[in-house]
Motif scaffolding. Sequence first.
Motif, PDB file in Angstrom:
ATOM      1  N   ALA A 171       0.812  -1.466   0.033  1.00 21.75           N
ATOM      2  CA  ALA A 171       0.128  -0.012   0.072  1.00 21.75           C
ATOM      3  C   ALA A 171       0.797   1.254   0.109  1.00 21.75           C
ATOM      4  O   ALA A 171       0.254   2.367  -0.408  1.00 21.75           O
ATOM      5  CB  ALA A 171      -1.008   0.119   1.206  1.00 21.75           C
ATOM      6  N   ALA A 172       1.995   1.171   0.351  1.00 21.19           N
ATOM      7  CA  ALA A 172       2.901   2.411   0.677  1.00 21.19           C
ATOM      8  C   ALA A 172       3.077   3.425  -0.363  1.00 21.19           C
ATOM      9  O   ALA A 172       3.050   4.573  -0.206  1.00 21.19           O
ATOM     10  CB  ALA A 172       4.224   1.862   1.122  1.00 21.19           C
ATOM     11  N   PRO A 173       3.245   2.810  -1.730  1.00 23.00           N
ATOM     12  CA  PRO A 173       3.354   3.716  -2.836  1.00 23.00           C
ATOM     13  C   PRO A 173       2.307   4.921  -2.867  1.00 23.00           C
ATOM     14  O   PRO A 173       2.650   6.154  -3.231  1.00 23.00           O
ATOM     15  CB  PRO A 173       3.397   3.029  -4.130  1.00 23.00           C
ATOM     16  N   ASP A 174       0.944   4.772  -2.486  1.00 25.16           N
ATOM     17  CA  ASP A 174      -0.108   5.835  -2.478  1.00 25.16           C
ATOM     18  C   ASP A 174      -0.139   6.568  -1.123  1.00 25.16           C
ATOM     19  O   ASP A 174      -0.730   7.516  -1.315  1.00 25.16           O
ATOM     20  CB  ASP A 174      -1.354   4.994  -2.954  1.00 25.16           C
ATOM     21  N   VAL A 175       0.670   6.252  -0.046  1.00 25.08           N
ATOM     22  CA  VAL A 175       0.311   6.922   1.031  1.00 25.08           C
ATOM     23  C   VAL A 175       1.682   7.338   1.689  1.00 25.08           C
ATOM     24  O   VAL A 175       1.591   7.811   2.920  1.00 25.08           O
ATOM     25  CB  VAL A 175      -0.402   6.140   1.765  1.00 25.08           C
TER      26      VAL A 175
END
Length: 607
Positions: free
Chosen positions: A382-386
Amino acid sequence: MPLAFNAQETIWQKVYLKLGFTQDELNAHFAGPAFLAWGRMGNMRGWGGPQPDSWYTGQLALQHQILTRMRAFGMIPVLPAFAGHVPTGITRIFPNANITRLSDWGKFDDQYCCTYFLEPSDPAFQIIGKAFIEAQMDEYNGTEHIYNGDLFNEMLPSIGDPTYLASCSKAVYDAIVAGDKDGIWLMQGWLFKKTAFWDRDRVKAYVQGVPQGKMIILDLQAENRPVYSRMDSFFGQPFIWCMLHNFGGNDGLYGMLDAINEGPFEGMKFADSTMIGTGLTPEGILQNEVVYALSTDVSWRENPVNVTQWLTDYIHSRYNYVSDKINHAWYLLQGSVYNCTDDHESHNKMEIVVRPKIKHLDPYIWYNWTQVADAWALMVQAAPDVINSTLFKYDFVDVGRQVLQDLAHIYYNNLTAAYHAKSVDKAMTYGKKMTDLLMDMDTLLCSDSHWLVGTWIEAAKALGTNDAEKKLLEFNARNQLTLWGPKGEHLDYANKQWCGLVKDYYFKRWELFVNSVVDALKSGTKFDQDDFNQKCFSTVEQPWTMQQNLYPTTPTGDTLKISQDLYNKYKGDIQASAKASIGNPVWEKAYMYKDIPVYPSHLIVHH
């Protein structure tokens, strides 16, 4: 009712000098800036000092600012009271006073050990106690009438007779009201944890030595080990249900969310409950922010919350972002590290932050660690978006750090097994895995501003007004994290997993340990733990506390890329180690690879 304890040494300085004590006697009594709490409670004396003159004046100015702001917010500041702990000059000033020595709290030598204790029955107790309260009222333009003092914190009274104990508490209260007729005594209930001494009769005598309603007791660790329930709600004295949660300011994911959610309401419903509120009493707060968020939220509610729904809402608000993967990750954390239901405490004792030993250790763990690893995997996805969320980035590093810490336990036990099997190759293999992991952890920690030892050290030095003061303050900051005493009396109690500290302290200890183990195997000799301990102290631990090298105060590296790389590097070992634990009765609870709990369907986000 926040504690307002700054500058009490400045007030004591005024009181003691007026009574005839010398500054040298005060210098030997007051602890250094990083050890004030334990000096104030009489656990030890003088270590980390003496405090420079600028400390007295600077802390007093800060205390005035703190009190002004607290009062502006409508808070009720809690000021200190006299608890009988006195400088050695007491025998000169009051030659006939009844003086005893408190017990050896931390195995310090005589220079720092066994604080002088003015028996509460002695008339001088009232003289000093009254003078201290009056000095504070004069300095702070009055007070809000609540005062804290603890006579026997983690130390036992010299006499167990209930009449004596009642006279001790009465004397503390009498000294408070002698200086402030409206005074109320706030005390920690922590001493009552020593159940072998503090039975019901002694506790009852101690708390009822003070008029009913004139004492408030902090049930300091009510989320885990409440005292009120076995002491009839403190026999009628008001108490505050407190969450302690953290020891030593250690890093490490930990929480008892269900107990925090339900415990205060159980306290209020207890038969003849005298509970008057909730409180937070941690030794450190810069970790596990979700735990403190829930605790403070619950204190405003009439009933417990649905923790899963609350957590979903909390994460949405925290990150300003909605994602099934992140929600699922936190659901896994909720059911593992944040679902402690036994007597484990938030005091990190995992191998990477303690002095190495050639001994198989069971994990200090209460959860299925593979769920935390799976949560990390979901956060990596999920990290790339947040990743631009500062709070997500902090949590992302924290979860990754936790997984590496847990994996290190596997490497460590494989290393010790290799030693006992006399396998040089395996010892070298797992020793290298251990040291490589520490360097990788340091790299991860360096990528976020919240995990830098440089910030801690520079903040301490900033309080100094010249080079000598800065040197003393830096030593205090370094020693508290590591040796916690001149000879490691509380070694690693306040351990931190911080960038720079991991590389230059924990890594170097483990590098020395691995080399010592391998050398012993190659030479066919027994590993000498005592010799290693001495070498570790003289070549790694003590030198680090004395150093003045600079550490960064700004992060370096790309957290997202570092996390992705580390997850890919270690995921094979994580899965292999978990599966290899099946059938081991000690490890199976924590390490057996189990099915991932399914995230509740009604909470799934629909885009």
